[in-house]
Design a protein around this motif. Sequence first.
Motif, PDB file in Angstrom:
ATOM      1  N   SER A   1       0.874  -1.342  -0.723  1.00  0.00           N
ATOM      2  CA  SER A   1       0.623  -0.289   0.156  1.00  0.00           C
ATOM      3  C   SER A   1       0.729   1.363  -0.500  1.00  0.00           C
ATOM      4  O   SER A   1       0.825   2.596   0.385  1.00  0.00           O
ATOM      5  N   ILE A   2       2.068   1.048  -0.507  1.00  0.00           N
ATOM      6  CA  ILE A   2       2.839   1.947  -1.024  1.00  0.00           C
ATOM      7  C   ILE A   2       3.446   2.169  -1.643  1.00  0.00           C
ATOM      8  O   ILE A   2       3.625   1.119  -2.457  1.00  0.00           O
ATOM      9  N   GLU A   3       3.264   3.605  -2.202  1.00  0.00           N
ATOM     10  CA  GLU A   3       3.785   3.492  -3.906  1.00  0.00           C
ATOM     11  C   GLU A   3       4.426   4.849  -3.871  1.00  0.00           C
ATOM     12  O   GLU A   3       4.110   6.184  -3.248  1.00  0.00           O
ATOM     13  N   LEU A   4       5.708   5.519  -4.581  1.00  0.00           N
ATOM     14  CA  LEU A   4       6.594   6.451  -4.276  1.00  0.00           C
ATOM     15  C   LEU A   4       6.088   6.825  -5.554  1.00  0.00           C
ATOM     16  O   LEU A   4       6.163   6.122  -6.917  1.00  0.00           O
ATOM     17  N   ASP A   5       6.045   8.525  -5.568  1.00  0.00           N
ATOM     18  CA  ASP A   5       5.482   8.938  -6.702  1.00  0.00           C
ATOM     19  C   ASP A   5       7.191   9.201  -7.864  1.00  0.00           C
ATOM     20  O   ASP A   5       8.276   8.735  -7.004  1.00  0.00           O
ATOM     21  N   LYS A   6       7.118   9.427  -8.894  1.00  0.00           N
ATOM     22  CA  LYS A   6       8.454   9.948  -9.393  1.00  0.00           C
ATOM     23  C   LYS A   6       8.337  11.804  -8.600  1.00  0.00           C
ATOM     24  O   LYS A   6       8.481  11.924  -8.559  1.00  0.00           O
ATOM     25  N   GLY A   7      10.108  11.221  -8.572  1.00  0.00           N
ATOM     26  CA  GLY A   7      10.419  12.186  -7.617  1.00  0.00           C
ATOM     27  C   GLY A   7      10.646  11.929  -6.311  1.00  0.00           C
ATOM     28  O   GLY A   7      10.952  12.248  -5.107  1.00  0.00           O
ATOM     29  N   GLY A   8       9.869  11.310  -5.549  1.00  0.00           N
ATOM     30  CA  GLY A   8       9.013  11.138  -4.345  1.00  0.00           C
ATOM     31  C   GLY A   8      10.341  10.118  -3.279  1.00  0.00           C
ATOM     32  O   GLY A   8      11.312   9.889  -3.798  1.00  0.00           O
ATOM     33  N   LEU A   9       9.615  10.460  -1.918  1.00  0.00           N
ATOM     34  CA  LEU A   9      11.464  10.501  -1.611  1.00  0.00           C
ATOM     35  C   LEU A   9      10.561   9.508   0.020  1.00  0.00           C
ATOM     36  O   LEU A   9       9.393   9.990   0.274  1.00  0.00           O
ATOM     37  N   ALA A  10      11.098   8.683   0.314  1.00  0.00           N
ATOM     38  CA  ALA A  10      10.821   7.355   1.814  1.00  0.00           C
ATOM     39  C   ALA A  10      12.297   7.544   2.847  1.00  0.00           C
ATOM     40  O   ALA A  10      13.189   7.839   2.105  1.00  0.00           O
ATOM     41  N   LYS A  11      11.833   7.678   4.592  1.00  0.00           N
ATOM     42  CA  LYS A  11      13.813   7.566   4.629  1.00  0.00           C
ATOM     43  C   LYS A  11      12.762   6.571   6.030  1.00  0.00           C
ATOM     44  O   LYS A  11      11.550   6.573   6.782  1.00  0.00           O
ATOM     45  N   LEU A  12      13.379   5.482   6.126  1.00  0.00           N
ATOM     46  CA  LEU A  12      13.366   4.235   7.024  1.00  0.00           C
ATOM     47  C   LEU A  12      15.224   4.191   7.981  1.00  0.00           C
ATOM     48  O   LEU A  12      15.458   4.971   7.617  1.00  0.00           O
ATOM     49  N   SER A  13      14.199   3.917   8.911  1.00  0.00           N
ATOM     50  CA  SER A  13      15.136   3.775  10.042  1.00  0.00           C
ATOM     51  C   SER A  13      15.507   2.142  10.834  1.00  0.00           C
ATOM     52  O   SER A  13      14.849   1.488  10.884  1.00  0.00           O
ATOM     53  N   ALA A  14      16.134   1.610  10.197  1.00  0.00           N
ATOM     54  CA  ALA A  14      16.547   0.919  11.218  1.00  0.00           C
ATOM     55  C   ALA A  14      18.001   0.409  11.892  1.00  0.00           C
ATOM     56  O   ALA A  14      19.142   1.323  11.758  1.00  0.00           O
ATOM     57  N   ASP A  15      17.968  -0.073  12.647  1.00  0.00           N
ATOM     58  CA  ASP A  15      19.090  -0.436  14.002  1.00  0.00           C
ATOM     59  C   ASP A  15      20.195  -1.441  13.423  1.00  0.00           C
ATOM     60  O   ASP A  15      21.447  -1.819  13.507  1.00  0.00           O
ATOM     61  N   SER A  16      18.970  -2.153  13.163  1.00  0.00           N
ATOM     62  CA  SER A  16      20.377  -3.312  11.360  1.00  0.00           C
ATOM     63  C   SER A  16      19.899  -4.026  10.622  1.00  0.00           C
ATOM     64  O   SER A  16      18.210  -3.536  10.822  1.00  0.00           O
ATOM     65  N   LEU A  17      19.977  -4.313   8.894  1.00  0.00           N
ATOM     66  CA  LEU A  17      19.500  -4.450   8.266  1.00  0.00           C
ATOM     67  C   LEU A  17      19.193  -5.812   7.771  1.00  0.00           C
ATOM     68  O   LEU A  17      20.045  -6.618   7.644  1.00  0.00           O
ATOM     69  N   THR A  18      18.041  -6.819   7.455  1.00  0.00           N
ATOM     70  CA  THR A  18      17.749  -7.902   7.127  1.00  0.00           C
ATOM     71  C   THR A  18      16.184  -7.816   6.036  1.00  0.00           C
ATOM     72  O   THR A  18      15.816  -7.033   6.081  1.00  0.00           O
TER      73      THR A  18
END
Length: 175
Positions: A138-155
């Motif tokens: 249910s998330i879609e980035l438009d062209k030129g759209g920006l999201a920020k995610l944060s994580a302590d560690s990535l999997t």
Amino acid sequence: MNLYILRHAIAADKAEWKGSDSDRPLTKVGIKKMRKAAKGMRRLGLKIDWILTSPYRRAYDTAMIAAKELKLKDKLKISKSLAVDGDPKTLVRRLALGFLSRESVLLVGHEPYLSQLIGVLIWGLSPRPQDTGGSHSSIELDKGGLAKLSADSLTYDKCATLEWLLTSKILKKLI
């Protein structure tokens, strides 16, 4: 780790483009809008250490516009894992092993790849085989759209928090 996820700007129409899809360029309007969006990114005061981009021309050119505005041209790297047909598991493994947990990385790529990646990282939702045109996150980035995610560690699973999601229109209004 902070992950900033940026979808490429407006590119030449796929149906009208005669060359290889990987060579499809940004339009003049796409370049103009992305320059404004990149100024909005600078205005947000983003602290980005690295930029990884798809090797496709439209994503690379988008990444270069952002890199110039953020003064990070020497921190730009191409990642085949971000290509339209790239392997997101390989990308996450590379990020987890190759970057420090305190670093911030801007990923530049394509839909539906990016929204599917966000879905995996924030909800643990792996793309379904029938999801070829989008993501069930249910998330879609438009062209030129920006999201920020944060994580302590990535999997490659639920490991991140969605901090925010901005359209290119919002980014342009920040300047």
